[in-house]
Write a protein that holds these residues in place. Structure first.
Motif, PDB file in Angstrom:
ATOM      1  N   LYS A 284      50.877 145.533  60.990  1.00  0.00           N
ATOM      2  CA  LYS A 284      50.881 146.672  61.785  1.00  0.00           C
ATOM      3  C   LYS A 284      50.319 147.892  61.544  1.00  0.00           C
ATOM      4  O   LYS A 284      50.372 148.435  60.325  1.00  0.00           O
ATOM      5  CB  LYS A 284      52.440 146.945  62.024  1.00  0.00           C
ATOM      6  CG  LYS A 284      53.270 145.857  62.351  1.00  0.00           C
ATOM      7  CD  LYS A 284      52.953 145.199  63.521  1.00  0.00           C
ATOM      8  CE  LYS A 284      54.109 144.110  63.880  1.00  0.00           C
ATOM      9  NZ  LYS A 284      53.842 143.460  64.992  1.00  0.00           N
ATOM     10  N   TYR A 285      49.718 148.584  62.423  1.00  0.00           N
ATOM     11  CA  TYR A 285      49.127 149.736  62.362  1.00  0.00           C
ATOM     12  C   TYR A 285      50.302 150.740  62.812  1.00  0.00           C
ATOM     13  O   TYR A 285      50.633 150.781  63.919  1.00  0.00           O
ATOM     14  CB  TYR A 285      47.911 150.111  63.381  1.00  0.00           C
ATOM     15  CG  TYR A 285      47.532 151.388  64.130  1.00  0.00           C
ATOM     16  CD1 TYR A 285      47.474 152.221  63.213  1.00  0.00           C
ATOM     17  CD2 TYR A 285      47.445 151.022  65.503  1.00  0.00           C
ATOM     18  CE1 TYR A 285      46.815 153.657  64.122  1.00  0.00           C
ATOM     19  CE2 TYR A 285      47.017 152.319  66.117  1.00  0.00           C
ATOM     20  CZ  TYR A 285      46.951 153.573  65.415  1.00  0.00           C
ATOM     21  OH  TYR A 285      46.699 154.693  66.121  1.00  0.00           O
TER      22      TYR A 285
ATOM     23  N   LYS B 254      48.775 157.476  61.726  1.00  0.00           N
ATOM     24  CA  LYS B 254      47.185 157.511  62.011  1.00  0.00           C
ATOM     25  C   LYS B 254      46.790 158.999  61.505  1.00  0.00           C
ATOM     26  O   LYS B 254      47.964 160.125  61.437  1.00  0.00           O
ATOM     27  CB  LYS B 254      46.841 157.486  63.407  1.00  0.00           C
ATOM     28  CG  LYS B 254      47.638 158.237  64.484  1.00  0.00           C
ATOM     29  CD  LYS B 254      46.890 157.946  65.514  1.00  0.00           C
ATOM     30  CE  LYS B 254      47.739 158.249  66.888  1.00  0.00           C
ATOM     31  NZ  LYS B 254      47.191 157.987  68.036  1.00  0.00           N
TER      32      LYS B 254
ATOM     33  N   SER C  91      48.024 149.189  76.438  1.00  0.00           N
ATOM     34  CA  SER C  91      47.006 149.990  76.164  1.00  0.00           C
ATOM     35  C   SER C  91      45.738 149.493  75.474  1.00  0.00           C
ATOM     36  O   SER C  91      44.878 150.014  75.704  1.00  0.00           O
ATOM     37  CB  SER C  91      47.498 151.529  75.322  1.00  0.00           C
ATOM     38  OG  SER C  91      47.917 151.087  74.046  1.00  0.00           O
TER      39      SER C  91
ATOM     40  N   SER D 132      42.882 154.181  72.336  1.00  0.00           N
ATOM     41  CA  SER D 132      44.128 153.716  71.948  1.00  0.00           C
ATOM     42  C   SER D 132      43.799 152.760  70.540  1.00  0.00           C
ATOM     43  O   SER D 132      42.987 151.717  70.604  1.00  0.00           O
ATOM     44  CB  SER D 132      44.752 152.759  72.651  1.00  0.00           C
ATOM     45  OG  SER D 132      45.988 152.369  72.332  1.00  0.00           O
ATOM     46  N   GLY D 133      44.422 153.166  69.223  1.00  0.00           N
ATOM     47  CA  GLY D 133      43.836 152.478  68.166  1.00  0.00           C
ATOM     48  C   GLY D 133      44.021 150.938  68.110  1.00  0.00           C
ATOM     49  O   GLY D 133      43.019 150.194  67.904  1.00  0.00           O
ATOM     50  N   SER D 134      44.907 150.405  68.662  1.00  0.00           N
ATOM     51  CA  SER D 134      44.995 148.709  68.631  1.00  0.00           C
ATOM     52  C   SER D 134      44.057 148.604  69.833  1.00  0.00           C
ATOM     53  O   SER D 134      43.690 146.977  69.608  1.00  0.00           O
ATOM     54  CB  SER D 134      46.520 148.549  69.246  1.00  0.00           C
ATOM     55  OG  SER D 134      46.862 149.265  70.462  1.00  0.00           O
TER      56      SER D 134
ATOM     57  N   ARG E 254      40.843 146.094  68.294  1.00  0.00           N
ATOM     58  CA  ARG E 254      41.113 144.937  67.732  1.00  0.00           C
ATOM     59  C   ARG E 254      40.759 143.810  68.635  1.00  0.00           C
ATOM     60  O   ARG E 254      40.592 142.471  68.392  1.00  0.00           O
ATOM     61  CB  ARG E 254      42.318 144.622  66.980  1.00  0.00           C
ATOM     62  CG  ARG E 254      42.487 145.793  65.725  1.00  0.00           C
ATOM     63  CD  ARG E 254      43.777 145.332  65.259  1.00  0.00           C
ATOM     64  NE  ARG E 254      45.078 145.230  66.195  1.00  0.00           N
ATOM     65  CZ  ARG E 254      46.145 145.951  66.161  1.00  0.00           C
ATOM     66  NH1 ARG E 254      46.342 146.749  65.000  1.00  0.00           N
ATOM     67  NH2 ARG E 254      46.947 145.819  66.965  1.00  0.00           N
TER      68      ARG E 254
ATOM     69  N   SER F  67      52.205 157.198  70.268  1.00  0.00           N
ATOM     70  CA  SER F  67      51.786 158.302  69.470  1.00  0.00           C
ATOM     71  C   SER F  67      52.696 159.153  69.174  1.00  0.00           C
ATOM     72  O   SER F  67      52.461 159.638  67.723  1.00  0.00           O
ATOM     73  CB  SER F  67      50.876 159.122  70.922  1.00  0.00           C
ATOM     74  OG  SER F  67      49.919 158.537  71.011  1.00  0.00           O
TER      75      SER F  67
ATOM     76  N   LEU G  38      57.962 147.381  60.305  1.00  0.00           N
ATOM     77  CA  LEU G  38      57.813 148.523  61.564  1.00  0.00           C
ATOM     78  C   LEU G  38      58.890 149.206  61.946  1.00  0.00           C
ATOM     79  O   LEU G  38      59.037 150.395  62.297  1.00  0.00           O
ATOM     80  CB  LEU G  38      56.865 147.882  62.547  1.00  0.00           C
ATOM     81  CG  LEU G  38      56.567 148.464  63.853  1.00  0.00           C
ATOM     82  CD1 LEU G  38      55.599 149.533  63.731  1.00  0.00           C
ATOM     83  CD2 LEU G  38      56.155 147.400  65.051  1.00  0.00           C
TER      84      LEU G  38
ATOM     85  N   ALA H 104      56.318 147.619  69.366  1.00  0.00           N
ATOM     86  CA  ALA H 104      57.242 148.573  69.423  1.00  0.00           C
ATOM     87  C   ALA H 104      58.150 148.610  70.635  1.00  0.00           C
ATOM     88  O   ALA H 104      58.158 149.139  71.625  1.00  0.00           O
ATOM     89  CB  ALA H 104      56.415 149.947  69.425  1.00  0.00           C
TER      90      ALA H 104
HETATM   91  C1  DP6 Z   1      53.287 148.913  66.885  1.00  0.00           C
HETATM   92  O1  DP6 Z   1      47.512 151.477  69.304  1.00  0.00           O
HETATM   93  O2  DP6 Z   1      49.512 151.898  71.010  1.00  0.00           O
HETATM   94  O3  DP6 Z   1      51.702 148.205  68.492  1.00  0.00           O
HETATM   95  O4  DP6 Z   1      46.576 154.948  68.822  1.00  0.00           O
HETATM   96  O5  DP6 Z   1      48.603 156.213  69.666  1.00  0.00           O
HETATM   97  O6  DP6 Z   1      47.270 154.473  71.316  1.00  0.00           O
HETATM   98  P1  DP6 Z   1      47.833 154.777  69.762  1.00  0.00           P
HETATM   99  O7  DP6 Z   1      48.584 153.496  69.344  1.00  0.00           O
HETATM  100  P2  DP6 Z   1      48.735 152.210  69.533  1.00  0.00           P
HETATM  101  O8  DP6 Z   1      49.750 151.668  68.438  1.00  0.00           O
HETATM  102  C2  DP6 Z   1      50.124 150.371  68.244  1.00  0.00           C
HETATM  103  C3  DP6 Z   1      51.141 150.059  67.286  1.00  0.00           C
HETATM  104  C4  DP6 Z   1      51.777 148.689  67.089  1.00  0.00           C
HETATM  105  C5  DP6 Z   1      51.285 148.233  66.171  1.00  0.00           C
HETATM  106  C6  DP6 Z   1      49.857 147.614  66.415  1.00  0.00           C
HETATM  107  O9  DP6 Z   1      49.474 147.405  67.287  1.00  0.00           O
HETATM  108  O10 DP6 Z   1      49.041 147.438  65.316  1.00  0.00           O
END
Ligand code: DP6
Length: 335
Positions: free
Chosen positions: A17-18, A21, A109, A143-145, A148, A201, A250, A292
């Protein structure tokens, strides 16, 4: 003149998991995800000559204007110099729809920003040597995810010494995948219809000054290396223990942050325990992950689909409201 561009990009589910940030949407740790196939966003741009001054972009989500969605997208588009020419010179109608229902436990997202980025990048007609990498890098800023979703079945986002070319700026495909992992299923068991209680976020922000942050980030780096090795060698036992531990980590981070919160529901825990039991009884490689939210993602190779189907077929006894059957995919496309 009128030009149409349609982009279809999938969501993805993180295995490592990310969570956390810094700077301009850079991850505190690398993450590895499974790219989905059936859960996608389709974004259509209708581009025409602009007559009025200023930005002229109209957003429609599932056929209707949606204020907060449109505002977030426009903020993102305006912040990218790559899209400035398009926004200045053209009038654009953005039509977006998802193949999956809202609050289904699928990161909308991720697919939404992947699709809009790819569509705008295609429309901007700038010379790009590596379209996917550029799109991944831009989508990350939305959005970070999302970064990928351009590769599949597995991708890595974040610098990892073991993987040459990996970067915090964009995702890269994981190319060395054992045949047993090339066709994975993700069945998402939805246990409540409520929308997300805490935005991603806000959740990421709670990792700043989190008492366990350093240990968590180190753990994630280690897990990425181990998971990538498991994917390469067809090692389901390591895959299962890393994936499940990541999901619980997580949620443990959420439960132990200063403003703590709990997203699992009683049914979530019940399903997790039934996964453990199923695995013990059958010795089949079924495992779970969580995003989440309260939904449970069941992960397993396509080869055991029939045996696993019985697990959720009678969903009512597990409190399952509905389910979505998805599988690994190779990323999106302009159609
Ligand atoms: C728990 O990519 O939704 O899904 O960058 O703020 O848009 P932002 O966040 P986001 O975070 C994802 C969090 C996660 C774990 C993951 O997808 O790695």
């Amino acid at each position: 003149m009128q030009k149409n561009i349609t982009a279809r990009y999938p969501s993805n589910i993180a295995l490592v998991k990310y969570w956390g940030k810094y700077g301009n949407q850079l991850p505190c740790n690398p993450s590895v995800s499974l790219t989905l196939q059936k859960a996608f966003t389709e974004t259509k741009l209708r581009i025409s000559e602009k007559r009025e001054k200023g930005t002229a972009v109209a957003f429609f989500f599932e056929g209707k204007p949606k204020k907060d969605f449109g505002e977030r997208m426009l903020r993102f588009l305006k912040a990218q110099p790559e899209f400035a020419g398009l926004l200045t010179n053209f009038s654009i109608v953005v039509d977006t729809h998802n193949s999956f229902p809202h609050s289904a436990g699928i990161a909308s997202s991720a697919s939404a920003f992947a699709a809009i980025t790819a569509a705008f990048l295609k429309a901007s007609q700038t010379e790009i040597t590596d379209f996917k990498q550029k799109a991944s890098s831009l989508a990350r800023l939305g959005s970070g995810s999302a970064c990928r979703s351009f590769y599949g079945p597995f991708s890595l986002w974040g610098k990892l010494t073991e993987i040459q070319g990996s970067s915090d700026q964009f995702a890269v495909p994981l190319l060395d995948i054992h045949p047993d992992f090339r066709s994975m299923r993700d069945t998402i068991l939805i246990v409540e219809d409520a929308p997300k209680k805490v935005s991603s976020s806000a959740g990421h922000a709670l990792m700043n000054n989190h008492p366990y942050a350093d240990a968590r980030f180190k753990d994630a780096v280690k897990h990425c290396g181990e998971l990538i090795s498991a994917l390469k060698h067809g090692d389901f036992s390591s895959f299962i223990s890393i994936t499940e531990r990541e999901a619980l980590s997580l949620h443990a981070m959420m439960m132990t942050s200063k403003e703590y919160y709990l997203l699992m529901r009683p049914q979530t825990v019940q399903i997790i325990e039934q996964v453990f039991q199923f695995r013990q009884e059958t010795q089949l490689p079924l495992c779970f992950t969580l995003d989440a939210g309260s939904s449970v993602h069941l992960l397993y190779p396509a080869s055991i689909q029939e045996q696993v189907q019985g697990f959720w077929a009678n969903g009512t006894d597990k409190g399952i409201k509905s389910f979505i059957e998805d599988e690994s995919g190779l990323g999106g496309m302009i159609i």
